[in-house]
Motif scaffolding. Structure first.
Motif, PDB file in Angstrom:
ATOM      1  N   LYS A   1       0.839  -1.192   0.000  1.00  0.00           N
ATOM      2  CA  LYS A   1       0.000   0.000   0.000  1.00  0.00           C
ATOM      3  C   LYS A   1       0.877   1.246   0.000  1.00  0.00           C
ATOM      4  CE  LYS A   1      -3.760  -2.174   2.580  1.00  0.00           C
ATOM      5  NZ  LYS A   1      -4.621  -2.091   3.772  1.00  0.00           N
ATOM      6  N   PHE A   2       0.334   2.332  -0.520  1.00  0.00           N
ATOM      7  CA  PHE A   2       0.984   3.642  -0.526  1.00  0.00           C
ATOM      8  C   PHE A   2       2.345   3.600  -1.233  1.00  0.00           C
ATOM      9  CE2 PHE A   2      -2.330   4.616   2.256  1.00  0.00           C
ATOM     10  CZ  PHE A   2      -2.306   3.798   3.373  1.00  0.00           C
ATOM     11  N   LEU A   3       2.438   2.871  -2.311  1.00  0.00           N
ATOM     12  CA  LEU A   3       3.701   2.785  -3.045  1.00  0.00           C
ATOM     13  C   LEU A   3       3.938   4.046  -3.873  1.00  0.00           C
ATOM     14  CD1 LEU A   3       3.390  -0.876  -4.304  1.00  0.00           C
ATOM     15  CD2 LEU A   3       5.122  -0.037  -2.735  1.00  0.00           C
ATOM     16  N   LEU A   4       5.182   4.455  -3.984  1.00  0.00           N
ATOM     17  CA  LEU A   4       5.546   5.546  -4.867  1.00  0.00           C
ATOM     18  C   LEU A   4       6.301   4.959  -6.056  1.00  0.00           C
ATOM     19  CD1 LEU A   4       5.086   8.614  -4.813  1.00  0.00           C
ATOM     20  CD2 LEU A   4       7.362   8.868  -3.838  1.00  0.00           C
ATOM     21  N   LEU A   5       6.678   5.818  -7.016  1.00  0.00           N
ATOM     22  CA  LEU A   5       7.141   5.324  -8.311  1.00  0.00           C
ATOM     23  C   LEU A   5       8.330   4.380  -8.222  1.00  0.00           C
ATOM     24  CD1 LEU A   5       6.719   8.501 -10.526  1.00  0.00           C
ATOM     25  CD2 LEU A   5       5.147   6.602 -10.199  1.00  0.00           C
ATOM     26  N   GLU A   6       9.356   4.727  -7.426  1.00  0.00           N
ATOM     27  CA  GLU A   6      10.515   3.841  -7.353  1.00  0.00           C
ATOM     28  C   GLU A   6      10.082   2.454  -6.873  1.00  0.00           C
ATOM     29  OE1 GLU A   6      10.301   6.725  -5.727  1.00  0.00           O
ATOM     30  OE2 GLU A   6      11.960   8.017  -6.368  1.00  0.00           O
ATOM     31  N   SER A   7       9.271   2.436  -5.816  1.00  0.00           N
ATOM     32  CA  SER A   7       8.829   1.169  -5.251  1.00  0.00           C
ATOM     33  C   SER A   7       7.931   0.410  -6.211  1.00  0.00           C
ATOM     34  CB  SER A   7       8.078   1.423  -3.936  1.00  0.00           C
ATOM     35  OG  SER A   7       8.772   2.334  -3.122  1.00  0.00           O
ATOM     36  N   ILE A  62      12.408   0.608   1.545  1.00  0.00           N
ATOM     37  CA  ILE A  62      11.335  -0.174   0.933  1.00  0.00           C
ATOM     38  C   ILE A  62      11.881  -0.985  -0.236  1.00  0.00           C
ATOM     39  CG2 ILE A  62       9.222  -0.012  -0.454  1.00  0.00           C
ATOM     40  CD1 ILE A  62       8.383   2.341   1.360  1.00  0.00           C
ATOM     41  N   CYS A  63      12.666  -0.331  -1.091  1.00  0.00           N
ATOM     42  CA  CYS A  63      13.215  -1.041  -2.255  1.00  0.00           C
ATOM     43  C   CYS A  63      14.179  -2.143  -1.823  1.00  0.00           C
ATOM     44  CB  CYS A  63      13.902  -0.052  -3.199  1.00  0.00           C
ATOM     45  SG  CYS A  63      12.747   0.975  -4.141  1.00  0.00           S
ATOM     46  N   PHE A 154      15.483   3.983  -9.742  1.00  0.00           N
ATOM     47  CA  PHE A 154      15.409   5.342  -9.200  1.00  0.00           C
ATOM     48  C   PHE A 154      15.526   6.405 -10.293  1.00  0.00           C
ATOM     49  CE2 PHE A 154      15.763   3.214  -5.253  1.00  0.00           C
ATOM     50  CZ  PHE A 154      15.403   4.098  -4.251  1.00  0.00           C
ATOM     51  N   LEU A 155      16.318   6.123 -11.314  1.00  0.00           N
ATOM     52  CA  LEU A 155      16.557   7.126 -12.353  1.00  0.00           C
ATOM     53  C   LEU A 155      15.302   7.447 -13.159  1.00  0.00           C
ATOM     54  CD1 LEU A 155      18.492   8.923 -13.997  1.00  0.00           C
ATOM     55  CD2 LEU A 155      18.947   6.916 -15.438  1.00  0.00           C
ATOM     56  N   VAL A 156      14.555   6.441 -13.555  1.00  0.00           N
ATOM     57  CA  VAL A 156      13.438   6.656 -14.479  1.00  0.00           C
ATOM     58  C   VAL A 156      12.419   7.655 -13.942  1.00  0.00           C
ATOM     59  CG1 VAL A 156      11.477   5.548 -15.626  1.00  0.00           C
ATOM     60  CG2 VAL A 156      13.743   4.485 -15.718  1.00  0.00           C
ATOM     61  N   PRO A 157      11.881   7.487 -12.729  1.00  0.00           N
ATOM     62  CA  PRO A 157      10.894   8.471 -12.275  1.00  0.00           C
ATOM     63  C   PRO A 157      11.458   9.866 -12.072  1.00  0.00           C
ATOM     64  CG  PRO A 157      11.364   6.870 -10.550  1.00  0.00           C
ATOM     65  CD  PRO A 157      12.005   6.358 -11.792  1.00  0.00           C
ATOM     66  N   MET A 158      12.762   9.967 -11.742  1.00  0.00           N
ATOM     67  CA  MET A 158      13.360  11.295 -11.581  1.00  0.00           C
ATOM     68  C   MET A 158      13.427  12.018 -12.915  1.00  0.00           C
ATOM     69  SD  MET A 158      14.514  13.165  -9.036  1.00  0.00           S
ATOM     70  CE  MET A 158      13.697  14.589  -9.752  1.00  0.00           C
ATOM     71  N   PHE A 188       8.081  -0.651 -16.122  1.00  0.00           N
ATOM     72  CA  PHE A 188       8.270   0.789 -15.962  1.00  0.00           C
ATOM     73  C   PHE A 188       7.056   1.554 -16.489  1.00  0.00           C
ATOM     74  CE2 PHE A 188      12.657  -0.638 -15.665  1.00  0.00           C
ATOM     75  CZ  PHE A 188      13.152   0.159 -14.641  1.00  0.00           C
ATOM     76  N   GLU A 189       6.550   1.111 -17.622  1.00  0.00           N
ATOM     77  CA  GLU A 189       5.362   1.762 -18.185  1.00  0.00           C
ATOM     78  C   GLU A 189       4.180   1.673 -17.222  1.00  0.00           C
ATOM     79  OE1 GLU A 189       2.523   1.638 -22.187  1.00  0.00           O
ATOM     80  OE2 GLU A 189       4.017   0.073 -21.839  1.00  0.00           O
ATOM     81  N   LYS A 190       4.024   0.524 -16.605  1.00  0.00           N
ATOM     82  CA  LYS A 190       2.912   0.312 -15.666  1.00  0.00           C
ATOM     83  C   LYS A 190       2.968   1.283 -14.495  1.00  0.00           C
ATOM     84  CE  LYS A 190       0.760  -3.366 -12.878  1.00  0.00           C
ATOM     85  NZ  LYS A 190       0.875  -4.768 -12.422  1.00  0.00           N
ATOM     86  N   ALA A 191       4.176   1.691 -14.082  1.00  0.00           N
ATOM     87  CA  ALA A 191       4.345   2.569 -12.923  1.00  0.00           C
ATOM     88  C   ALA A 191       4.283   4.049 -13.268  1.00  0.00           C
ATOM     89  CB  ALA A 191       5.670   2.266 -12.227  1.00  0.00           C
TER      90      ALA A 191
END
Length: 200
Positions: A1-7, A62-63, A154-158, A188-191
């Motif tokens: 629950k409450f996941l952010l993009l990296e996770s 988390i990661c 980590f790089l992709v969402p940044m 990655f697309e899914k996130a």
């Protein structure tokens, strides 16, 4: 629950099933500021991950928890030096760039009369300059050779986030090339933010 993009990127790569719960950072004055959410995350920040009765906070722990409990695909090398270098890339983003983009920082920047776009652009570009140099000796298709690592997670969402602050990514060809390779991977697309249930 409450996941952010990296996770989410990592959970998707590991093919984990998870329940996504939105915590809107602006709506209702910021849902992360509620007493209910503060019980889960005392800093009143995202992300948080609920695993059974345990709640974990902060992207890197988390990661690493996901990496250590779900072994495949492996995203941290066994070699201690290589592992430290992957973590260093993660921390340039997680500790050196991203915190300066946090909503409460941006609000204070505006309150003090600074231009928020220029603020964010400045610190993202400084971080990307460091990342561009860092991957120059390690890059293959991804940050470290041709195998995905947490650094890519980590790089992709940044990089995706940088677009809203008018960062000129043509200055960072190696980072661009890595992200383009990552975008070919469905996890990655899914996130991506636009693919989340609460996308606006």
């Amino acid at each position: 629950k409450f996941l952010l993009l990296e996770s989410q990127n990592l959970a998707n790569l590991k093919k984990l099933e998870y329940k996504y719960e939105s915590v809107h950072l602006v709506k209702d004055g910021g849902q992360q500021k509620t007493d209910e959410y503060a019980k889960k995350n005392p800093m009143k920040l995202v992300p948080s991950l609920q695993f059974g009765d345990t709640i974990l906070t902060e992207s890197m722990p988390i990661c690493e928890f996901i990496e250590e409990t779900v072994k495949e695909p492996k995203l941290l090398p066994d070699d201690p030096i290589k592992k430290a270098k992957v973590r260093a890339i993660c921390e340039i983003i997680n500790a050196g760039i991203q915190p300066l983009q946090n909503l409460k920082v941006r609000n204070k920047v505006q309150e003090l009369g600074f231009d928020m776009t220029e603020w964010n652009k400045l610190f993202i570009e400084q971080g990307f300059e460091a990342l561009e140099k860092s991957v120059s000796s390690t890059k293959g298709k991804f940050c470290f050779g041709d195998e995905l690592s947490l650094a890519d997670v980590f790089l992709v969402p940044m990089v995706q986030s940088s677009a809203r602050w008018k960062v000129d990514m043509s200055k960072f060809p190696q980072l661009n090339a890595i992200v383009e390779e990552c975008k070919k991977i469905p996890a990655f697309e899914k996130a991506e933010p636009k693919n989340q249930p609460d996308a606006e």
